[in-house]
Design a protein around this motif. Structure first.
Motif, mmCIF file in Angstrom:
data_model
loop_
_atom_site.group_PDB
_atom_site.id
_atom_site.type_symbol
_atom_site.label_atom_id
_atom_site.label_comp_id
_atom_site.label_asym_id
_atom_site.label_seq_id
_atom_site.Cartn_x
_atom_site.Cartn_y
_atom_site.Cartn_z
ATOM 1 N N PHE A 49 -4.224 9.023 26.341
ATOM 2 C CA PHE A 49 -4.234 7.799 26.707
ATOM 3 C C PHE A 49 -5.593 7.108 26.320
ATOM 4 N N ARG A 74 2.227 6.269 24.580
ATOM 5 C CA ARG A 74 1.688 6.061 26.142
ATOM 6 C C ARG A 74 2.606 6.464 26.568
ATOM 7 N N ARG A 100 -5.782 -6.886 33.496
ATOM 8 C CA ARG A 100 -5.159 -5.828 32.462
ATOM 9 C C ARG A 100 -5.099 -4.772 33.914
ATOM 10 N N ILE A 101 -6.045 -4.298 34.023
ATOM 11 C CA ILE A 101 -6.495 -3.424 35.469
ATOM 12 C C ILE A 101 -6.990 -3.201 36.648
ATOM 13 N N TYR A 150 1.474 2.071 32.877
ATOM 14 C CA TYR A 150 -0.186 2.087 33.298
ATOM 15 C C TYR A 150 0.293 2.089 34.894
ATOM 16 N N SER A 167 -6.919 4.061 24.620
ATOM 17 C CA SER A 167 -7.553 3.269 24.409
ATOM 18 C C SER A 167 -9.183 2.996 23.353
ATOM 19 N N TYR A 202 1.936 5.514 36.381
ATOM 20 C CA TYR A 202 0.536 6.491 36.294
ATOM 21 C C TYR A 202 -0.149 6.159 37.794
ATOM 22 N N TYR A 213 -4.292 -2.302 40.158
ATOM 23 C CA TYR A 213 -5.139 -0.772 41.210
ATOM 24 C C TYR A 213 -5.250 -1.255 42.434
ATOM 25 N N LEU A 254 -9.346 6.787 36.129
ATOM 26 C CA LEU A 254 -9.438 5.238 35.478
ATOM 27 C C LEU A 254 -10.727 5.158 35.406
#
Length: 362
Positions: A45, A16, A85-86, A291, A49, A294, A90, A142
């Motif tokens: 990535f 990563r 997690r995301i 993450y 994933s 990024y 974001y 994403l």
């Protein structure tokens, strides 16, 4: 090596970190061939994933078939952990720009772009409008991952576990056919990668790699020299391959397959010296916060630091080469704070959430 009970695969954080470094270089150095490194980073990535998500879903499906949980409970738990997690970092980032945009104009953050970002549809917005969204361009990757989760997870959890490999193959084939069709139609190679089906194919390659871990691979295929050769190919090829659209149409799927093969090698042989190198603390720590790195890196620029300093009466001149290292340090610092005080606590809460077991038979 069987990894079903492993909570962490050694070397993946290092990969990563390398993927982020590739993307960072491509965005900060636009001259020459450096830009092509970003494509390699994205494919790496996607491979990571795809492998991890597919194995999580496949294990959950096996648990469903064993009566240990229900399909809906497994699906809910998967989406809870993925969301934890995301989503927070974001949406916190988008929320910041929504508020700031009331006072300052941001290139690309106008029209329908903010709504597309909120809906994880940045790739679709750019694909349909052919309008890139400035420093928010990297959100397209994403969006593809989130769209993949929404489609792929129910398919794997509502079908027999033996169908998982066939589903991944179908996604790969559909992605290749879509890419070929768009290329035949004259769509720009730069835009083809934004199509969801094309991206799903790349992620499914990682899924196939994950499902193949249960089959013993030849020792030479997963040896340390083999791992190093494949990793070097990911580095060298983008620096030497001509960057035109005809080449890219063949190059992108080949890079995706190479990245998927690399993550397979790393996961299958956890004791090699190459894996030990990937486990070095600088790479491991950078990979853990990759993450956040990024998301943030495209919004941190040295010229903003210079402008802020001028407001305090500090004027300084720095050579051009120093801007990227400073931006990297600031990115890592911000991502570290975000990981420690924001992302990790939310993830810990999601993982503590109780798992609903299947009702006991009468």
């Amino acid at each position: 090596m069987r990894l079903d009970d492993e909570r962490r695969i050694k070397g993946f954080d290092g990969l990563r970190a390398i993927a982020f470094i590739f993307v960072f270089i491509s965005h900060k150095f636009h001259q020459g061939t450096y830009g092509s490194l970003g494509g390699d980073g994205v494919m790496l990535f996607f491979a990571l994933s795809g492998l991890l998500i597919t194995r999580i879903l496949a294990r959950t499906r096996v648990a469903v078939e064993a009566g240990e949980t229900t399909t809906l409970a497994g699906l809910g738990r998967f989406y809870l952990r993925r969301s934890a997690r995301i989503f927070p970092i974001y949406y916190a980032t988008i929320g910041f720009f929504l508020i700031a945009s009331l006072f300052v104009h941001f290139d690309g953050f106008e029209g329908g772009a903010p709504l597309a970002m909120l809906l994880y549809a940045t790739n679709i917005y750019v694909f349909t409008t052919d309008h890139w969204v400035g420093h928010f361009n990297h959100f397209w990757t994403l969006a593809i991952e989130e769209q993949f989760y929404l489609v792929f997870a129910p398919l794997l959890l509502f079908t027999p576990s033996k169908a998982a490999r066939h589903i991944c193959v179908a996604f790969v084939v559909l992605g290749l056919v879509t890419q070929a069709g768009l290329g035949w139609a004259g769509v720009s190679a730069r835009v083809i990668g934004l199509d969801p089906l094309t991206g799903f194919g790349y992620l499914a390659l990682g899924g196939l790699a994950g499902l193949s871990l249960d089959r013993r691979a030849p020792a030479w295929l997963i040896s340390m020299p083999a791992q190093a050769i494949v990793a070097l190919a990911l580095l060298i090829v983008p620096l030497t391959v001509l960057k035109d659209e005809v080449v890219w149409r063949f190059y992108a799927p080949a890079v995706a397959a190479t990245a998927a093969f690399l993550v397979f090698e790393i996961a299958e042989n956890q004791t090699s010296r190459f894996v030990a190198l990937l486990e070095a603390w600088p790479l491991r720590n950078l990979g853990r916060i990759s993450y956040g790195c990024y998301i943030f890196h495209e919004f941190i620029h040295f010229y903003n630091v210079e402008a802020a300093a001028r407001k305090f009466g500090v004027v300084f001149e720095a050579p051009d080469w120093i801007s990227a290292p400073i931006e990297l340090v600031l990115t890592i610092g911000l991502a570290t704070v975000s990981w420690r005080f924001f992302e990790r606590p939310i993830m810990a809460w999601a993982h503590r959430a109780p798992q609903k077991a299947a009702p006991a038979a009468a």
